[in-house]
Write an enzyme that holds these catalytic residues in place. Sequence first.
Site, PDB file in Angstrom:
ATOM      1  CG  ASN A 261       4.424  -6.234  10.861  1.00  0.00           C
ATOM      2  OD1 ASN A 261       4.425  -7.115  10.290  1.00  0.00           O
ATOM      3  ND2 ASN A 261       3.264  -5.393  11.056  1.00  0.00           N
TER       4      ASN A 261
ATOM      5  CG  HIS B 289      -1.829  -1.478   5.339  1.00  0.00           C
ATOM      6  ND1 HIS B 289      -2.699  -1.694   5.227  1.00  0.00           N
ATOM      7  CD2 HIS B 289      -1.020  -1.520   6.243  1.00  0.00           C
ATOM      8  CE1 HIS B 289      -2.649  -3.225   6.969  1.00  0.00           C
ATOM      9  NE2 HIS B 289      -1.704  -2.521   7.163  1.00  0.00           N
TER      10      HIS B 289
ATOM     11  CD  GLU C 105       3.509   0.841  11.941  1.00  0.00           C
ATOM     12  OE1 GLU C 105       3.425   2.084  12.486  1.00  0.00           O
ATOM     13  OE2 GLU C 105       2.175  -0.010  11.667  1.00  0.00           O
TER      14      GLU C 105
ATOM     15  CD  GLU D 244      -0.515  -4.738   9.898  1.00  0.00           C
ATOM     16  OE1 GLU D 244      -0.855  -3.710   9.544  1.00  0.00           O
ATOM     17  OE2 GLU D 244       0.832  -4.260  10.823  1.00  0.00           O
TER      18      GLU D 244
ATOM     19  CG  ASP E 103      -5.360  -3.004   3.744  1.00  0.00           C
ATOM     20  OD1 ASP E 103      -4.403  -2.261   3.376  1.00  0.00           O
ATOM     21  OD2 ASP E 103      -6.291  -2.846   4.935  1.00  0.00           O
TER      22      ASP E 103
END
Length: 452
Positions: free
Chosen positions: A202, A238, A161, A266, A268
Site C-alpha cells: 500500500n 489522499h 509506503e 484511503e 479522501d
Amino acid sequence: MRPSRSSRARLAALVTGAAALLLTLGATPAQAADPPLRDLAAAKGKVMGTAVTGSKLTGTYGEIAGREFNALTPGNAMKWGSVEPTRGNFNWAEADQIVDFAEAYGQQVRGHTLVWHSQNPGWLTNGSWTPAELSGLMTDHIATEVGRYKGRLATWDVVNEPFNEDGTYRQTLWYNGLGADYIAQALTAARAADPSAKLYINDYNVEGVNAKSTALYNLVRSLKERGVPIDGVGLQAHLILGQVPSTMQQNIQRFADLGVDVAITELDIRMQLPSDSAKLTQQAADYRAVMNACLAVSRCVGVTVWGFTDSDSWIPSTFPGQGAATPYDENYAPKPAYNAIAESLGGGTTTPPPTGACAATYSVTSEWNTGFTGQVRIACSGAALSSWKVGWTYGAGQRLTQAWNASCTQSGAAVTCSNASYNAAVPDGGSVTFGFNGSWSGSNPVPVVTLG
C-alpha cells in the site's frame, strides 16, 4: 447588488408561476432514497469501505458505518504502536471491537498495517538490532497479529509506503536493517500466518503513472516473477481538490495486467477551508472520477474512504486550513460527494420519494426593463432531501447573471442549480429557497416545464 423595486417591478411581482422542475433527490441518514452504498457496490461485485475509529462505533456514527459500507479498515487500531506499545504486552481491545462489529454487520475487514516506518513503538524504533534480530521481530509480529485474526480478515496491508517520491526505497528501520528484501520476507510471513487472506503493498501518490507508481509496478512484477506471495496493490488516494490524476484508470489497469488486484484504500479529497458550493461540486466530480476509474477495471476490487465523516478526518490536524475531505459533513449529513459515489455505483435515481412529496416552485419576484429577480422554493411533505438539484429551460432567451444560496450554471437555455453546503437538507414539512438575477429582452415567461 440586488435591484430595488420600481412600480413596474411591484406589479410584476404579482405575476408568478409554478414550474415543474427536474429534481435530483438525495438521501437523509434516517430515510435513504436509494439502497445504501454497500448494496450498490455489492451489486457490481465491488467493495465500498471506510476507515473507522473503534470507540466511535455507536450512535449515528456506528449506524452509518454499518449501513453504508461492506468493509471496514481500522484507522489506527492494528498498527504496531497500538497493539504492542511495550515489548511483549499487547492491547487488542480496539482491533477486536472493530472486527466484532464488522462480523455483526456482515462486513469485510482490511488489516492495516503490519510493516511501516511510522507509528511504531519506541522500544522498537529506539532499539539497536542486528539484522537477524530485526528479521525475527518483524516475522514474529506478523505471525502474532495475522495469526490472531486468521480466517476473519479478508485482506492485509502487509507493507505500507515503501517508496520515496522519486521511486527510490524509503530509508526506514526495515530497509536500512534488512535491505529491500524485507518486503518479500513480510509477505511470506503473512502468507504463512493466514493463507486465506489477500496480501497487499500500500502506498500514496501512486494513483497515476509516475516515478513512484512505476517503482511499485516494477517491485510487484519482480515479486510475482520470484513467486513471492502478493495479491494486490493499494492506492491510498489522499487527493487534493481538482487533482485526480488523468492516468488513474491506465495505472490501475497496468497493475491488474500483472495479475494482481487493485484497491483504492484511503480515499479522501481535501480542500482549502471554508468549503462552498463550488468546491463541493468539484469534490463530487473528483469522487465520481475515482469511482469510475475503479469501476472500469474488473480487477479493481473496490474503494475505501479514509473516514466517512469530516468529524473523524485526519486532514485538518495534518494540513492546517484544509479539510472537508470526506463524503459526510461533521453533522453526518451526506455531501454531494456521497451522491456522486452513489450515482457512480448505479444509484441516485432508482427510488424517488413519493410523487409530489417534494416539489419546486419557480417565481418572478421583481422585474424591470432589462432584468429580473427570481426564486425557486423547494418544499417537502412526506419525504426529506439531503441534497437537491433543480433545472429548467428558458423559452425567451433569458440569461442568469447572479445567484445566491445555490450554485447555478447555464448552458444555452438550460439552467441547473444545486444546493449550497449549508442548505442541502430539506426536512419533511420544511423548505429552502434560493434566488437569482437574470436578464431578459421582450418577454420573461415562466420556464418551459422539464420533467425527469
